[in-house]
Design a protein around this motif. Structure first.
Motif, PDB file in Angstrom:
ATOM      1  N   HIS B 156       0.844  -1.194   0.000  1.00  0.00           N
ATOM      2  CA  HIS B 156       0.000   0.000   0.000  1.00  0.00           C
ATOM      3  C   HIS B 156       0.881   1.247   0.000  1.00  0.00           C
ATOM      4  O   HIS B 156       1.734   1.410   0.862  1.00  0.00           O
ATOM      5  CB  HIS B 156      -0.929   0.021   1.220  1.00  0.00           C
ATOM      6  N   GLU B 158       0.431   4.354   0.673  1.00  0.00           N
ATOM      7  CA  GLU B 158       0.295   5.343   1.748  1.00  0.00           C
ATOM      8  C   GLU B 158       0.547   4.726   3.128  1.00  0.00           C
ATOM      9  O   GLU B 158       1.011   5.423   4.040  1.00  0.00           O
ATOM     10  CB  GLU B 158      -1.119   5.962   1.696  1.00  0.00           C
ATOM     11  N   PHE B 159       0.268   3.446   3.271  1.00  0.00           N
ATOM     12  CA  PHE B 159       0.244   2.855   4.613  1.00  0.00           C
ATOM     13  C   PHE B 159       1.319   1.784   4.830  1.00  0.00           C
ATOM     14  O   PHE B 159       1.085   0.789   5.508  1.00  0.00           O
ATOM     15  CB  PHE B 159      -1.144   2.283   4.908  1.00  0.00           C
ATOM     16  N   SER B 160       2.478   1.963   4.235  1.00  0.00           N
ATOM     17  CA  SER B 160       3.548   0.982   4.444  1.00  0.00           C
ATOM     18  C   SER B 160       4.571   1.442   5.477  1.00  0.00           C
ATOM     19  O   SER B 160       5.479   0.691   5.825  1.00  0.00           O
ATOM     20  CB  SER B 160       4.246   0.662   3.118  1.00  0.00           C
ATOM     21  N   PHE B 161       4.440   2.672   5.951  1.00  0.00           N
ATOM     22  CA  PHE B 161       5.353   3.181   6.993  1.00  0.00           C
ATOM     23  C   PHE B 161       4.530   3.835   8.094  1.00  0.00           C
ATOM     24  O   PHE B 161       4.585   5.023   8.354  1.00  0.00           O
ATOM     25  CB  PHE B 161       6.381   4.134   6.380  1.00  0.00           C
ATOM     26  N   LEU B 162       3.742   2.989   8.722  1.00  0.00           N
ATOM     27  CA  LEU B 162       2.850   3.407   9.801  1.00  0.00           C
ATOM     28  C   LEU B 162       3.667   3.640  11.064  1.00  0.00           C
ATOM     29  O   LEU B 162       4.842   3.278  11.129  1.00  0.00           O
ATOM     30  CB  LEU B 162       1.802   2.304  10.025  1.00  0.00           C
TER      31      LEU B 162
END
Ligand code: SF4
Lengths: 166, 551
Positions: B156, B158-162
């Motif tokens: 994803h 946008e959501f790969s470095f949460l």
């Protein structure tokens, strides 16, 4: 000064940087500048009326919503990666493109490494100041590693679920 | 089962090629370990006490026989002849050499497997009910939605470095076998009065140092709204979750800090802006659903004479049937759960030979469908009752017919001090000691359902907070001590365990469990489980008995 890589029609190229990053305590010379959000909020009107192009640099913790009413007058938004693992600027970039329809440059600054190049392009970045010394070929290769994408995003690539229909 | 198409395959192949390049750069010295670390962590490769550990993703715990055989083969060639099934329904190899990992990933890719997102601060392997598609009590097949989430969350942008790792669990059954309420997002499917399907959305549960049973932020989310809604949750978390302290970075801390109401308000506000366009088109949902609908059941009588005769004649089979068979939605079929908790064995371990036996059984008798449970067992979800005697005999031959599913020796234990660099204490050998004490199967059956969960440190990978009896390894001046908690549950009646009393030394733990059981057997009413008795009576009697010697 870091190299600037720009993405034009999917091709990564080293570019001449017309913009100067200006720190908050630094005097403003002429020419195109990138300033912080707080400086922009204080001096934005006068900067814009100078007839130069203005960019704003948002820290990872600053929300892109703060620029909502000014975006049409900005040439560029630089989004900071304070460290590799801090992914907040991915959300800011995507919102700039998808929610605000921002057409100017979205530039990745800070701890910008080629391992994230593919993700950055997907959320709408089109300019990069790599911190790992990547050249344009290496950057280009990193953005092209995956032949398919599973999601819709700001880059407009066709996701697998639509590819499958064709 | 879902079958990869050419597009899914290319995704995995691209990843394997990318990682091969990264390993080459590391081996040549172009990358330092520091630079390499975040890259290997995106590929499930950890550096542990003795060697590299590779975690292989098993999406929603579903495997076909070819895949399981491949895992067996990798275990034999690159590890010490076994693998370890985890509480995320994944498989870990604990003795891997870095230079072998690109080849291993190619082997995995050849059977549509990978290690994508099995580590790192991204959306991890989505877990689902291991009885999906087989159990009578589900309102839909949760694998459909788990696969939707698998694709959406893979790479994803946008959501790969949460701020921190992120775990989904999904179930469509009122009996929760996924611990949905202690996940970052738990999705529990419900059927509305008009027959429409939706999800109860639970956010911000979790274990670790600060355990929470997650609050429900939406009672009924129509299924077709799933992706836009989880995008809203993830965006709020990605932007506002804490990043200054990794122990406060999970979404549960954000939910608790904002309060459920304010968190929900922020999610709803974001959701309203995202709009319908973010949802998955119906055609793709239908394509995925069709892949799971292909199980070919025969029309069979409810009662199998062959099975009844065999179990009347063989007490071992009868015991296995009582504990390891679960009701199937189709007449004449059963769900067979295979315990990987042999007495004296490491919970969750399976040898390559055992994996091959299960693969063969799945192929011959089980429609090619094999599952991993979050309680670290395996499941053959579609076995004809007629075939149970043969399946049981083959499992027995392989040493994996232990008839203890849901019983006291069916223990979850994290790797603990045997492998894990963070551990305070051993977990595996505590599990072995307890299992040894309850070797007597009659006694174990008399005790009935009992979930013991053991973690080697406060990170709680062994889920001790939600054990009916939880055991946590702590360090007391360099000695291994264990803190016991009682009354936890990860199921539909989720709750966190309450502390029993001062920590106990290593040698006293199994004995203390024995004492707790004695108290339970004395106090229980009717067919109460340990958990029910504890909840009714409270901690006093248990505490008094365990610490009696100390007074
Ligand atoms: S609970 Fe602690 S000891 Fe056990 S695996 Fe997790 S980090 Fe390691």
């Amino acid at each position: 000064m870091p190299t600037l890589i720009e993405l034009k029609d999917g091709v990564a190229q080293v570019a001449e940087d017309a913009f100067l990053h200006v720190a908050d305590d630094q005097d403003l010379a002429g020419g195109d500048v990138i300033v912080s959000l707080s400086r922009f909020q204080a001096e934005g009107e006068s900067l814009l009326s100078d007839g130069r192009r203005v960019g704003v640099r948002l820290e990872a913790g600053e929300a892109v919503e703060a620029l909502a009413y000014d975006l049409s007058r900005l040439a560029l938004v630089a989004l900071d990666f304070p460290k590799f693992g801090d992914g907040r600027s991915f959300s800011n970039a995507r919102l700039l493109r998808e929610r605000y329809g921002f057409k100017g440059q979205v530039r990745a600054v800070g701890d910008v490494l080629r391992e994230q190049a593919g993700f950055m392009v997907r959320v709408g970045f089109d300019a990069f100041e790599p911190a790992d010394g990547a050249n344009s070929n290496e950057w280009q290769a990193a953005t092209r590693r995956y032949h398919h994408v599973y999601q819709r995003s700001a880059d407009g690539r066709t996701p697998t679920f639509l590819e499958r229909l064709s | 089962m879902y079958q990869y198409d050419a597009l899914d395959r290319e995704m995995v192949a691209d990843r394997a090629a990318e990682f091969r390049g990264q390993v080459a750069r590391r081996l040549s010295g172009e990358l330092t370990e520091d630079q390499f670390k975040p890259l290997r962590l995106m590929n499930g490769l950890y550096l542990q006490l003795h060697a590299y550990m590779l975690r292989v993703a098993i999406p929603y715990g579903a495997l076909n026989p070819t895949q399981l055989r491949k895992l067996a083969g990798i275990g034999r060639t690159y590890d010490k002849g076994y693998g370890h099934f985890t509480t995320r329904q994944n498989l870990q190899f604990h003795w891997i050499k870095l230079r072998d990992t690109p080849d291993i990933l190619d082997h995995l890719a050849s059977v549509d497997m990978h290690a994508i997102q099995t580590s790192g601060n991204c959306i991890r392997n989505v877990t689902a009910d291991p009885y999906a598609g087989a159990t009578a009590d589900e309102v839909d097949d949760p694998r459909v939605w788990a696969e939707v989430l698998r694709q959406w969350s893979s790479f994803h942008p946008e959501f790969s470095f949460l701020p921190r790792k992120f775990k989904f669990a999904i179930t469509a059954s009122p009996k929760d076998r996924t611990a949905a309420r202690v996940h970052d997002i738990g999705l529990v499917m419900r059927q509305g009065r008009d027959g429409a399907l939706g999800f109860e959305v639970i956010v911000g549960g979790g274990m670790g140092r600060t355990p929470y049973v997650g609050p429900t932020i939406r009672e009924f989310l129509p299924v077709d709204q799933l992706l836009s809604y989880v995008e809203a949750i993830l965006r709020v978390y990605n932007r506002h979750g804490r990043r200054d302290n990794k122990y406060k970075a999970r979404i549960k801390i954000l939910v608790a800090a904002l309060g459920t109401e304010e968190f929900t308000r922020q999610v709803d506000a974001e959701w309203a802006k995202i709009g319908e366009g973010a949802n998955l088109p119906e055609a793709e949902v239908a394509r995925i659903r069709a892949a799971f609908a292909q199980t070919a059941f025969e029309t069979l009588p409810t009662r199998s004479e062959a099975f009844e005769a065999a179990r009347a004649a063989t007490s071992g089979l009868a015991r296995f049937a009582r504990n390891n068979l679960k009701p199937h939605k189709r007449a004449g079929y059963t769900i067979v759960e295979i315990s990987l908790k042999g007495i004296g064995e490491t919970p969750g371990d399976a040898s390559s030979e055992q994996m091959e036996v299960v693969a063969d059984l799945g192929e011959r008798y089980g429609q090619g469908d094999i599952r991993v449970t979050h309680e670290q067992n395996l499941v053959l979800p579609h076995i004809k009752l007629d075939d149970v005697p043969a399946v049981w005999a083959a499992l027995k031959g392989a040493g994996i017919a232990t008839p203890n599913v849901n019983l006291i020796s069916d223990i979850i234990a994290c790797p603990g001090l045997d492998y894990c660099a963070l551990a305070n204490a051993r977990a595996i050998s505590i599990a072995q000691n307890i299992a040894e004490k309850f070797r007597d199967q009659d006694r174990a059956e008399k005790v009935g359902e009992l979930k013991i969960k053991i973690s080697g440190c406060i990170n709680a990978c062994g889920h001790h907070h939600v054990g009916h009896i939880g055991i946590l390894g702590v360090d007391k001046k360099g000695e291994e001590f264990y803190q016991l908690t009682l009354g936890g549950s990860g199921a539909e009646d989720a709750s966190l365990g309450a502390m029993l009393g001062p920590a106990l030394p290593y040698e006293k733990v199994a004995e203390a469990v024995d004492t707790l059981i004695e108290v339970y057997l004395r106090e229980r009413k009717g067919d109460e489980r340990f958990l029910d008795t504890f909840r009714r009576t409270g901690v006093a009697a248990f505490k008094e008995a365990v610490y009696a010697d100390a007074h």
